[in-house]
Design a protein around this motif. Sequence first.
Motif, mmCIF file in Angstrom:
data_model
loop_
_atom_site.group_PDB
_atom_site.id
_atom_site.type_symbol
_atom_site.label_atom_id
_atom_site.label_comp_id
_atom_site.label_asym_id
_atom_site.label_seq_id
_atom_site.Cartn_x
_atom_site.Cartn_y
_atom_site.Cartn_z
ATOM 1 N N ALA A 141 0.809 -1.216 0.000
ATOM 2 C CA ALA A 141 0.000 0.000 0.000
ATOM 3 C C ALA A 141 0.844 1.269 0.000
ATOM 4 O O ALA A 141 0.313 2.361 -0.193
ATOM 5 C CB ALA A 141 -0.935 0.006 1.212
ATOM 6 N N LEU A 142 2.155 1.159 0.216
ATOM 7 C CA LEU A 142 3.028 2.333 0.263
ATOM 8 C C LEU A 142 3.329 2.842 -1.141
ATOM 9 O O LEU A 142 3.340 2.072 -2.107
ATOM 10 C CB LEU A 142 4.332 1.996 0.985
ATOM 11 C CG LEU A 142 4.219 1.586 2.447
ATOM 12 C CD1 LEU A 142 5.589 1.173 2.981
ATOM 13 C CD2 LEU A 142 3.636 2.705 3.294
ATOM 14 N N PRO A 143 3.594 4.148 -1.296
ATOM 15 C CA PRO A 143 3.969 4.668 -2.619
ATOM 16 C C PRO A 143 5.290 4.084 -3.081
ATOM 17 O O PRO A 143 6.194 3.839 -2.288
ATOM 18 C CB PRO A 143 4.073 6.185 -2.384
ATOM 19 C CG PRO A 143 4.276 6.345 -0.921
ATOM 20 C CD PRO A 143 3.547 5.211 -0.277
ATOM 21 N N GLY A 144 5.380 3.843 -4.399
ATOM 22 C CA GLY A 144 6.605 3.301 -4.965
ATOM 23 C C GLY A 144 6.707 1.800 -4.905
ATOM 24 O O GLY A 144 7.691 1.229 -5.372
ATOM 25 N N GLY A 150 -7.580 11.177 15.015
ATOM 26 C CA GLY A 150 -8.972 11.589 14.947
ATOM 27 C C GLY A 150 -9.916 10.426 14.703
ATOM 28 O O GLY A 150 -9.515 9.269 14.606
ATOM 29 N N TRP A 151 -11.223 10.747 14.598
ATOM 30 C CA TRP A 151 -12.227 9.706 14.437
ATOM 31 C C TRP A 151 -12.196 9.088 13.043
ATOM 32 O O TRP A 151 -12.746 8.020 12.832
ATOM 33 C CB TRP A 151 -13.619 10.255 14.741
ATOM 34 C CG TRP A 151 -14.092 11.345 13.810
ATOM 35 C CD1 TRP A 151 -13.909 12.678 13.962
ATOM 36 C CD2 TRP A 151 -14.816 11.162 12.590
ATOM 37 N NE1 TRP A 151 -14.472 13.361 12.911
ATOM 38 C CE2 TRP A 151 -15.047 12.453 12.052
ATOM 39 C CE3 TRP A 151 -15.300 10.059 11.897
ATOM 40 C CZ2 TRP A 151 -15.731 12.660 10.864
ATOM 41 C CZ3 TRP A 151 -15.991 10.271 10.712
ATOM 42 C CH2 TRP A 151 -16.199 11.546 10.208
ATOM 43 N N TRP A 152 -11.561 9.750 12.106
ATOM 44 C CA TRP A 152 -11.289 9.116 10.821
ATOM 45 C C TRP A 152 -9.815 9.288 10.498
ATOM 46 O O TRP A 152 -9.178 10.250 10.887
ATOM 47 C CB TRP A 152 -12.180 9.685 9.709
ATOM 48 C CG TRP A 152 -11.799 11.059 9.226
ATOM 49 C CD1 TRP A 152 -12.218 12.256 9.711
ATOM 50 C CD2 TRP A 152 -10.912 11.357 8.139
ATOM 51 N NE1 TRP A 152 -11.654 13.292 9.005
ATOM 52 C CE2 TRP A 152 -10.850 12.773 8.031
ATOM 53 C CE3 TRP A 152 -10.169 10.578 7.249
ATOM 54 C CZ2 TRP A 152 -10.069 13.401 7.078
ATOM 55 C CZ3 TRP A 152 -9.393 11.210 6.299
ATOM 56 C CH2 TRP A 152 -9.361 12.608 6.215
ATOM 57 N N PHE A 153 -9.261 8.318 9.814
ATOM 58 C CA PHE A 153 -7.842 8.330 9.497
ATOM 59 C C PHE A 153 -7.668 7.699 8.122
ATOM 60 O O PHE A 153 -8.536 6.952 7.633
ATOM 61 C CB PHE A 153 -7.038 7.560 10.549
ATOM 62 C CG PHE A 153 -7.512 6.156 10.775
ATOM 63 C CD1 PHE A 153 -6.997 5.097 10.049
ATOM 64 C CD2 PHE A 153 -8.517 5.881 11.699
ATOM 65 C CE1 PHE A 153 -7.443 3.802 10.245
ATOM 66 C CE2 PHE A 153 -8.974 4.587 11.903
ATOM 67 C CZ PHE A 153 -8.431 3.537 11.174
ATOM 68 N N GLY A 154 -6.562 7.976 7.490
ATOM 69 C CA GLY A 154 -6.323 7.385 6.180
ATOM 70 C C GLY A 154 -5.275 8.150 5.407
ATOM 71 O O GLY A 154 -4.586 9.032 5.932
ATOM 72 N N GLY A 155 -5.148 7.804 4.141
ATOM 73 C CA GLY A 155 -4.137 8.445 3.317
ATOM 74 C C GLY A 155 -4.394 8.227 1.848
ATOM 75 O O GLY A 155 -5.207 7.390 1.433
ATOM 76 N N ILE A 156 -3.683 8.990 1.043
ATOM 77 C CA ILE A 156 -3.748 8.875 -0.402
ATOM 78 C C ILE A 156 -2.336 9.052 -0.938
ATOM 79 O O ILE A 156 -1.577 9.894 -0.443
ATOM 80 C CB ILE A 156 -4.713 9.936 -1.002
ATOM 81 C CG1 ILE A 156 -4.739 9.831 -2.530
ATOM 82 C CG2 ILE A 156 -4.330 11.338 -0.557
ATOM 83 C CD1 ILE A 156 -5.809 10.712 -3.162
ATOM 84 N N ASN A 157 -1.959 8.236 -1.905
ATOM 85 C CA ASN A 157 -0.654 8.408 -2.531
ATOM 86 C C ASN A 157 -0.756 8.140 -4.030
ATOM 87 O O ASN A 157 -1.563 7.327 -4.484
ATOM 88 C CB ASN A 157 0.429 7.543 -1.865
ATOM 89 C CG ASN A 157 0.205 6.065 -2.045
ATOM 90 O OD1 ASN A 157 0.378 5.521 -3.135
ATOM 91 N ND2 ASN A 157 -0.178 5.389 -0.953
ATOM 92 N N TRP A 158 0.055 8.853 -4.760
ATOM 93 C CA TRP A 158 0.085 8.790 -6.226
ATOM 94 C C TRP A 158 1.539 8.633 -6.657
ATOM 95 O O TRP A 158 2.427 9.291 -6.109
ATOM 96 C CB TRP A 158 -0.513 10.053 -6.829
ATOM 97 C CG TRP A 158 -0.240 10.236 -8.295
ATOM 98 C CD1 TRP A 158 0.747 10.978 -8.876
ATOM 99 C CD2 TRP A 158 -0.978 9.652 -9.382
ATOM 100 N NE1 TRP A 158 0.680 10.904 -10.249
ATOM 101 C CE2 TRP A 158 -0.374 10.084 -10.593
ATOM 102 C CE3 TRP A 158 -2.084 8.798 -9.449
ATOM 103 C CZ2 TRP A 158 -0.841 9.702 -11.846
ATOM 104 C CZ3 TRP A 158 -2.553 8.423 -10.701
ATOM 105 C CH2 TRP A 158 -1.937 8.871 -11.875
ATOM 106 N N SER A 159 1.782 7.761 -7.615
ATOM 107 C CA SER A 159 3.137 7.579 -8.116
ATOM 108 C C SER A 159 3.113 7.413 -9.631
ATOM 109 O O SER A 159 2.177 6.822 -10.192
ATOM 110 C CB SER A 159 3.804 6.362 -7.464
ATOM 111 O OG SER A 159 3.079 5.182 -7.740
#
Length: 849
Positions: free
Chosen positions: A236-239, A676-685
Amino acid sequence: MKLQICIIVLLAAIAAMAQETASDSLALDTLAPKGIVFNGVVLDSSFAADEKLNVEILESGEALQTTVGKPFSVVLPEDTLWNICVTNSDTAGAEKEKCYELKYIGAERQFSQALGEAFVDDASMDSVAPAGLQNDGSNAVSRDSASVIAQDGHPGAQRRDPEQSASDSSDSTKEDVNVDALLAAGDNSRVTELKKVVVQLRRRPKRKPGESVVSAKSIKRMPGLAEADVIKSIQALPGVVASSDFSSKIYVRGGAADQNLFLFDNAVVYSPVHFFGLFSTFLVEGIDDVQFYKSGFPAQYGNRLSSVLKMDGRAGGQDTVDEWFSKSSIKISTFAAQVHTEGHQGPVRWIFAGRTTYIGYVLDFCNYIGLLDLSLDYEFTDLQGTMMYDFSKDTRFKFSYYIGKDRLSFDPLYMDWGNIAIPFGIYHRFNGDWDYNATLAFSEFYQTMKIGELMSIEMYLYTFAGKQWLNYRGIPNHTLTLGYELEYDYERYQEAMASISIADIQKPFHHVAYVQDAWKLAPDYLLQYGLRFNYQTAAEHFGVEPRASLTVNLDDSKTLEFYGGYYLQYLNSIVYTDQETLNEFYYPATTTTKGTHIDPASSWLFAAEYSRRGILDDYDATVGVYYKTQNNLNTFVMQLDSNEETTSSDFVMADHFGTADGYSLGYELSLRKDKGWWFGGINWSQSISVMRTNDGTKPYYPSWHQPYALKMDMGINWSGGEDALRKHKKKGRYFRSSVIMKYSAGMPISEYKGCYMSQELGHQQYSDEVVVLPGSRNAGRQSDYFRIDVKAIDVGREDSWNFSWTIINLTDHKNMFYTFYDTSKNPPEKTEITQFPFLPIMLSFEMYF
């Protein structure tokens, strides 16, 4: 060293406390709307004045930056135990980290219980005792304030001699406490005892240059095939590229799957995959956080070109309790069952875990009710464990093991493979400036692959490794690391394909010596540089690998990192085809029968990353760019003279090797919110990878080339503790949901230009055969990949039970896996095999006791 520490906790608002914590090192608040607020200031003399520090709550993953002598505040989750770590924020290598373990006993109305037991644990105490646990002597505590007052003697007192009696310490702390002033707070004040404070020195910071840390807690919260998956969390990590749903292999920044080093307590694990990527190889219950380097890994790690994924066996049991079985669990999911237990007795701590599958029976049932049309004869077992023994506060022994076995029968394909990793480690510290680490490890990787009577490949790889290294901190602003490794590989490779039969045994020794320095040029600059020296006997090759990284802290929230280095790999996988393979067939750099030395694969890497923390208070962003070369990659080509009569003893696999060179470059963007009550992330490569073999053909895209990828994940705490959308009435209860989405370019494929009818007449037999004309190598691409996984229900109680329901491929998107032309039909019919369909049956139940 035993120090009696007086710890007093009062319930009240945090605002009034801000003026009182100028010299207090610990403070605690129990405001109902915000939960438990921890206030502190670092006064420890082992940290330099005005030095920038990281403060991390291990249970929640919350982290912030502070400066020596300045107050800070963080919110604690409503658990019974917290681990609060303070470490140098701009140092790397083996550096100092102070960890405080706080146990919340509960609020009482009797002041007498406030003067309970609290002590510093000698077994984990640094040679430099903390001088920051001090009180300014002011006993004016208002009715609406809350604090933890922790004292190490009188204000400004020097460190005590280790032989000083505990009674002397106790007297000196109690006389500074004004009991009348505290009781004046009134009957509504509640006093809580802080039972135990453990101050320890760890030998690594939370993040080194080039390192990403994925916590075991976050791995468990990710949607998966009803199993917490270590490798999928890295994908799930970028790259990082995953070639298909059916594999847990990783391809990092344009590198092949065999270019990633997997370490379990410093023992190498080869090709850690289970069939179809359904299960993680490692059991999450038995590991600590996963450390992952995708660029600029230090000189201590080598024999790989792309990345290092390091997992350490977790110490079992609880610090505060001696129990043979302090914690155990049973987990039952759709396709597998898992058990684990752990304990702690005196200086010994242990954890054991095991897992097996019954996927064949589940698929038979799904076929019976018409849900699926797939029969599979497959089974696997995993065993994993760790035992630690503390001989003294300066000497520790650690023994771990991982055993995994797989068997697959899917006519006409038969495969069995497995991994064994058994490391023995010892750690010893000398007088504060030196520490010695050593590991003796045995690793085994074997596999057999048969396709009917057409082909048979067997490989057995045994590795015996001895590793040792010294860290020295006696020079101001420097951490020196010296190391030596000796690895012996025994590999037996046997292949029977068509008329060719090869039996090959290789026995190389690989000597490694390395030196590294982490040099703190200035408070905001860290230069880490080193050299790694190699000599491998089979190829008679001597190689030097220079490595360097520079970390610049622009301010408390912005960091710039640069990496550059040369990497060698003496053990490579044999590339037979561009199609996805389940496992790797490893082969060392060696010498051919004609006396030609096969050079190791090599790579130059240059990368830069910019990170900024605390954007809008909650978001962390990273931007990275990289360029890397790849040279001398082994490819399998058949170059035998058909006129020669050969036997298996005349040739080795290296006689059939060609080589390929290439490069890759790209950039990565990442934005994450972990609080916080919601957490997450977005990555683009976006990236490009190009290869070219030495046979004169034109360049091509390797099978793992992925031009672009978008990955998103988000979790919601619907109810639970203080960080949830709604606070649950019962302590420890939670209800969460999470989702993962990936959209990316399809993987390269070699498309076909057309077909024609071949008519042959010979040997008194006439045949019509359809021949398909292939196009350029990997010039085409599969359709774009899209998949959404949802963990719709993740409900339970901390350390008690958990139930989850996961839906795989929510939209039932048809992601291509493999395409071919059925030449039995006229005209030939193009057939596509797709990856995971819509799978709504991924259930898991876990119980702790």
